[in-house]
Design a protein around this motif. Structure first.
Motif, PDB file in Angstrom:
ATOM      1  N   ALA A 483       0.834  -1.205   0.000  1.00 14.34           N
ATOM      2  CA  ALA A 483       0.000   0.000   0.000  1.00 14.34           C
ATOM      3  C   ALA A 483       0.865   1.250   0.000  1.00 14.34           C
ATOM      4  O   ALA A 483       1.904   1.316   0.657  1.00 14.34           O
ATOM      5  CB  ALA A 483      -0.922  -0.004   1.221  1.00 14.34           C
ATOM      6  N   ASP A 488      -3.360   4.750   0.039  1.00 12.17           N
ATOM      7  CA  ASP A 488      -4.059   3.475   0.134  1.00 12.17           C
ATOM      8  C   ASP A 488      -4.323   3.134   1.593  1.00 12.17           C
ATOM      9  O   ASP A 488      -3.575   3.535   2.488  1.00 12.17           O
ATOM     10  CB  ASP A 488      -3.234   2.361  -0.523  1.00 12.17           C
ATOM     11  CG  ASP A 488      -2.900   2.667  -1.977  1.00 12.17           C
ATOM     12  OD1 ASP A 488      -3.641   3.452  -2.600  1.00 12.17           O
ATOM     13  OD2 ASP A 488      -1.891   2.135  -2.477  1.00 12.17           O
ATOM     14  N   MET A 502      -7.730   1.992  -2.561  1.00  7.75           N
ATOM     15  CA  MET A 502      -6.500   2.424  -3.225  1.00  7.75           C
ATOM     16  C   MET A 502      -6.748   3.643  -4.119  1.00  7.75           C
ATOM     17  O   MET A 502      -7.653   3.647  -4.961  1.00  7.75           O
ATOM     18  CB  MET A 502      -5.907   1.291  -4.053  1.00  7.75           C
ATOM     19  CG  MET A 502      -5.796  -0.027  -3.295  1.00  7.75           C
ATOM     20  SD  MET A 502      -4.905  -1.327  -4.175  1.00  7.75           S
ATOM     21  CE  MET A 502      -3.209  -0.782  -3.970  1.00  7.75           C
ATOM     22  N   GLN A 503      -5.902   4.665  -3.924  1.00  6.90           N
ATOM     23  CA  GLN A 503      -5.880   5.826  -4.805  1.00  6.90           C
ATOM     24  C   GLN A 503      -4.587   5.885  -5.619  1.00  6.90           C
ATOM     25  O   GLN A 503      -4.422   6.770  -6.454  1.00  6.90           O
ATOM     26  CB  GLN A 503      -5.986   7.121  -3.985  1.00  6.90           C
ATOM     27  CG  GLN A 503      -7.280   7.277  -3.208  1.00  6.90           C
ATOM     28  CD  GLN A 503      -7.277   8.542  -2.379  1.00  6.90           C
ATOM     29  OE1 GLN A 503      -7.967   9.509  -2.695  1.00  6.90           O
ATOM     30  NE2 GLN A 503      -6.493   8.562  -1.319  1.00  6.90           N
ATOM     31  N   SER A 504      -3.655   4.976  -5.360  1.00  9.50           N
ATOM     32  CA  SER A 504      -2.377   4.982  -6.071  1.00  9.50           C
ATOM     33  C   SER A 504      -2.604   4.670  -7.556  1.00  9.50           C
ATOM     34  O   SER A 504      -3.430   3.835  -7.912  1.00  9.50           O
ATOM     35  CB  SER A 504      -1.423   3.962  -5.449  1.00  9.50           C
ATOM     36  OG  SER A 504      -2.057   2.706  -5.295  1.00  9.50           O
ATOM     37  N   TRP A 507      -2.127   0.936  -8.767  1.00 16.81           N
ATOM     38  CA  TRP A 507      -2.807   0.018  -7.851  1.00 16.81           C
ATOM     39  C   TRP A 507      -2.781  -1.423  -8.343  1.00 16.81           C
ATOM     40  O   TRP A 507      -2.608  -2.359  -7.565  1.00 16.81           O
ATOM     41  CB  TRP A 507      -4.251   0.471  -7.635  1.00 16.81           C
ATOM     42  CG  TRP A 507      -5.074   0.516  -8.887  1.00 16.81           C
ATOM     43  CD1 TRP A 507      -5.210   1.559  -9.736  1.00 16.81           C
ATOM     44  CD2 TRP A 507      -5.857  -0.551  -9.444  1.00 16.81           C
ATOM     45  NE1 TRP A 507      -6.034   1.237 -10.789  1.00 16.81           N
ATOM     46  CE2 TRP A 507      -6.449  -0.056 -10.631  1.00 16.81           C
ATOM     47  CE3 TRP A 507      -6.122  -1.857  -9.060  1.00 16.81           C
ATOM     48  CZ2 TRP A 507      -7.277  -0.840 -11.446  1.00 16.81           C
ATOM     49  CZ3 TRP A 507      -6.955  -2.640  -9.859  1.00 16.81           C
ATOM     50  CH2 TRP A 507      -7.528  -2.120 -11.038  1.00 16.81           C
ATOM     51  N   GLU A 508      -2.965  -1.629  -9.649  1.00 22.25           N
ATOM     52  CA  GLU A 508      -3.034  -3.003 -10.168  1.00 22.25           C
ATOM     53  C   GLU A 508      -1.684  -3.700 -10.062  1.00 22.25           C
ATOM     54  O   GLU A 508      -1.600  -4.878  -9.688  1.00 22.25           O
ATOM     55  CB  GLU A 508      -3.521  -2.996 -11.615  1.00 22.25           C
ATOM     56  CG  GLU A 508      -3.784  -4.396 -12.145  1.00 22.25           C
ATOM     57  CD  GLU A 508      -4.605  -4.396 -13.424  1.00 22.25           C
ATOM     58  OE1 GLU A 508      -4.685  -5.464 -14.047  1.00 22.25           O
ATOM     59  OE2 GLU A 508      -5.163  -3.341 -13.789  1.00 22.25           O
ATOM     60  N   ARG A 510       0.567  -3.091  -7.853  1.00 22.35           N
ATOM     61  CA  ARG A 510       0.788  -3.385  -6.442  1.00 22.35           C
ATOM     62  C   ARG A 510       0.059  -4.663  -6.019  1.00 22.35           C
ATOM     63  O   ARG A 510       0.611  -5.503  -5.290  1.00 22.35           O
ATOM     64  CB  ARG A 510       0.312  -2.206  -5.590  1.00 22.35           C
ATOM     65  CG  ARG A 510       1.159  -0.939  -5.744  1.00 22.35           C
ATOM     66  CD  ARG A 510       0.535   0.230  -4.989  1.00 22.35           C
ATOM     67  NE  ARG A 510       1.300   1.450  -5.176  1.00 22.35           N
ATOM     68  CZ  ARG A 510       2.326   1.844  -4.422  1.00 22.35           C
ATOM     69  NH1 ARG A 510       2.694   1.078  -3.409  1.00 22.35           N
ATOM     70  NH2 ARG A 510       2.967   2.957  -4.668  1.00 22.35           N
ATOM     71  N   CYS A 557     -11.702  -6.723  -7.470  1.00 16.14           N
ATOM     72  CA  CYS A 557     -11.610  -5.260  -7.423  1.00 16.14           C
ATOM     73  C   CYS A 557     -12.827  -4.602  -8.061  1.00 16.14           C
ATOM     74  O   CYS A 557     -13.374  -5.100  -9.048  1.00 16.14           O
ATOM     75  CB  CYS A 557     -10.354  -4.768  -8.159  1.00 16.14           C
ATOM     76  SG  CYS A 557      -8.819  -5.280  -7.397  1.00 16.14           S
ATOM     77  N   CYS A 625      -6.385   5.269 -12.688  1.00 11.10           N
ATOM     78  CA  CYS A 625      -6.462   3.813 -12.660  1.00 11.10           C
ATOM     79  C   CYS A 625      -6.227   3.267 -14.061  1.00 11.10           C
ATOM     80  O   CYS A 625      -7.171   3.146 -14.840  1.00 11.10           O
ATOM     81  CB  CYS A 625      -7.827   3.356 -12.137  1.00 11.10           C
ATOM     82  SG  CYS A 625      -8.169   3.937 -10.470  1.00 11.10           S
TER      83      CYS A 625
END
Length: 628
Positions: A483, A488, A502-504, A507-508, A510, A557, A625
């Motif tokens: 995270a 996140d 998750m806002q990063s 994200w996928e 990670r 997700c 995203c």
């Protein structure tokens, strides 16, 4: 500015430090530094707080040293008035049009009522209207007569001055004081600001203060803002005024303070989320409990220490310090007990205070409250004092109180039981729901992931609950390490189920890294023969032999657009469907539901396959995203 200053009533022969202070006051050798207070709504400075200083590179440079020496000489109010006068005069010389916050004790406040007419005239002559002066009440005295205090404050308000209450949450600055004084400004103690970006409890405290402030008509000022993450969380909470090294450091010249650009509500449109504490921050640091108390040098006599206690009824401990090193502490009860015996004060009043000091436990400010509690608990056979000394790099920082340490330990245990999963210490259902609603209400788009272990119960039965617990803890660690801090959020629903918000941007990647690391470390938890066989046998509920595959990890997700989800209830329903799709894929797998959701369960025929690219919501195009 002609503010009358009484000659100090000195009841003891001053030592070298006392003589230096008297000379400094007579020669008006003090100076003020000014720290700005930022109006984060307007993106510009609103006021400056004046902080008094003695000569640089001297024993009397800091306010603590100045006022501890003044206490011993019985001239605290004279020093306070001189500090106020110095701050206003030097501020007026700089022609700054902003407000000025000056510190004043309640005792000095009462003593100054007769001077207010002259003070008002002097302020107007200097070009500083009284309406630009804010009296900041310091916390070194307890209040027993609120009606008298209200009358005194009314006198100050009558000439146009405003009132601020310092260090909300510390000392006498409590809810009753707030309700009685009704200050125009309330300062949030820096202990609540430090770590607000990682500690949900502090976040709740500050949010509650904000609600009280709205009801009372007070404006909040957050002190001790040092990091960008703290600033962003406070900005999001709507705290109007901010002060601290993260805004600007104090300077003698207000013009030397650098200009600050208006801070954005959130970085790149994202909301700051509390991250999971690292291993060394599972417990708050002991500096959360620091209290400033007077210090004395070894050459101060017992009579001088007695007068310090006499003038500060709420004070219970004084620390003996030489060159920054703590020699011991003197408690009110110990000193009075010694002086209560016949002729003891006459015999020993002029002797060094070291004869009545006691040794004390010293801990470093970086230690956790848990470590300090364990240290105190290990002091078997020793008398445990209610006070202990907190140091920074071996030098005196302040004192802590055992009762407060025990209170925070108890509070954390209760909080952990209510809101955190006891196995992983990750936030449980309540914080997960709160953070989900926060993201939706702030109109931030994000990704919600449901992580679930496959075939976990057979593994738990075959290897034992301890190995099962270790696998759950391992998954929690993998998710926490993957995270992104403040972008996140990892929560533990219970059992082997986890939720990640998750806002990063990546994200996928990670989450796929979590899948790879889970699979690569599985061999360390499985016997060789079971690895070769790809599973192990066991009995089902009917007692029949069944072959169980090895554990795997499924992650479902949902891409959450704030326009399509009203609350965490709808997100939870969508996540359950996504998790079911992920579990249909053999082995460890990631399933991403990419269709727009409109508050109802998506139809079965719209399920995308893993790795397929389906129509993306509008915010995907902006890069938040990326599609698979």
């Amino acid at each position: 500015m002609n503010i009358e200053t009484r000659n100090p009533t000195i009841q003891t022969r001053p030592n070298w430090r006392g003589r230096a202070l008297l000379r400094l006051m007579e020669e008006r050798g003090l100076h003020a530094v000014y720290q700005p207070i930022l109006d984060q709504r307007q993106g510009r400075y609103f006021a400056f707080e004046a902080l008094i200083r003695g000569p640089e590179n001297s024993e009397l440079h800091t306010p603590a040293a100045l006022f501890a020496t003044a206490d011993a000489l019985n001239c605290t109010h004279e020093l306070e008035w001189l500090a106020v006068e110095t701050a206003i005069l030097q501020f007026a010389e700089q022609n700054c049009p902003l407000r000025l916050f000056v510190n004043m004790s309640i005792g000095c406040l009462h003593a100054s009522r007769k001077r207010l007419v002259a003070v008002r005239q002097d302020l107007l002559r200097l070009g500083v209207p009284p309406s630009r002066i804010v009296i900041e009440l310091t916390e070194n005295e307890s209040v027993t007569d609120f009606s008298d205090l209200q009358e005194t404050l009314q006198e100050f308000r009558r000439i146009g001055m405003q009132i601020a209450m310092d260090d909300m949450g510390e000392g006498f600055s409590n809810l009753r004081m707030w309700s009685e004084v009704r200050p125009e400004f309330v300062k949030i103690d820096r202990h609540f600001v430090s770590g607000i970006d990682t500690d949900p409890l502090k976040l709740h405290f500050v949010r509650a203060m904000h609600e009280i402030a709205d009801a009372c008509g007070s404006a909040l000022i957050a002190e001790g803002v040092e990091t960008e993450a703290q600033l962003e969380v406070l900005r999001e909470l709507g705290i109007p005024f901010l002060q601290g090294f993260g805004i600007a450091r104090p300077d003698r010249s207000v013009a030397a303070v650098p200009h600050i650009a208006p801070p954005s509500a959130a970085k790149n449109g994202q909301l700051i989320l509390p991250s999971r504490p690292r291993a060394d921050r599972l417990m708050p640091r002991i500096d959360l409990l620091v209290h400033e108390v007077p210090t004395v040098s070894p050459d101060v006599d017992n009579d001088a220490v007695y007068r310090i206690f006499e003038h500060q009824p709420a004070l219970n401990v004084v620390v003996v310090v030489a060159g920054g090193q703590v020699l011991g502490l003197i408690t009110r009860s110990a000193l009075i007990d010694r002086f209560a015996r016949p002729f003891r004060r006459e015999l020993y009043g002029k002797r060094s205070c070291t004869m009545v000091m006691d040794p004390t436990l010293q801990v470093d400010e970086a230690q956790s409250v848990q470590e300090v509690a364990q240290t105190i608990g290990s002091q078997r056979g020793m008398e445990i004092s209610d006070s202990f000394v907190i140091t920074r790099d071996g030098r005196f920082r302040g004192v802590g109180f055992l009762r407060e340490l025990m209170a925070i330990i108890t509070d954390m245990q209760i909080r952990a039981a209510r809101y955190a999963n006891p196995l992983t210490q990750l936030p449980g259902n309540v914080p997960i729901n709160e953070q989900t609603d926060r993201l939706i209400e702030s109109e931030n788009d994000f990704v919600a992931a449901y992580c679930d272990l496959d075939h976990f119960k057979p593994f738990n039965d075959a290897y034992g609950y301890r190995c099962g617990d270790q696998m759950i803890q391992h998954l929690g660690t993998l998710l926490s390490e993957a995270a992104a801090d403040h972008k996140d959020f990892v929560g533990h629903v219970g059992g082997d189920d986890f939720i990640v918000l998750m806002q990063s941007h990546d994200w996928e990647a990670r989450l796929r890294r979590v899948l790879r690391e889970f699979d690569s470390t599985l061999s360390k938890r499985i016997k060789a023969e079971h690895l070769v066989a790809g599973g192990y046998g066991g009995e089902d509920r009917r007692g029949q032999y069944v072959f169980h595959p090895l554990p795997s990890l499924s992650i479902g997700c949902v891409i959450v657009e704030h326009t399509n989800f009203a609350s965490h209830h709808e997100v939870s329903a969508a996540l359950s469907e996504a998790k079911k799709e992920a579990k249909r894929i053999p082995g460890s797998a990631l399933f991403v539901e990419r269709r727009q959701h409109h508050g109802s369960t998506p139809p079965a025929e719209a399920k995308p396959h893993i790795g397929a690219v389906s129509p993306a919501p509008s915010f995907l195009a902006s890069g938040l995203c990326p599609a698979v």
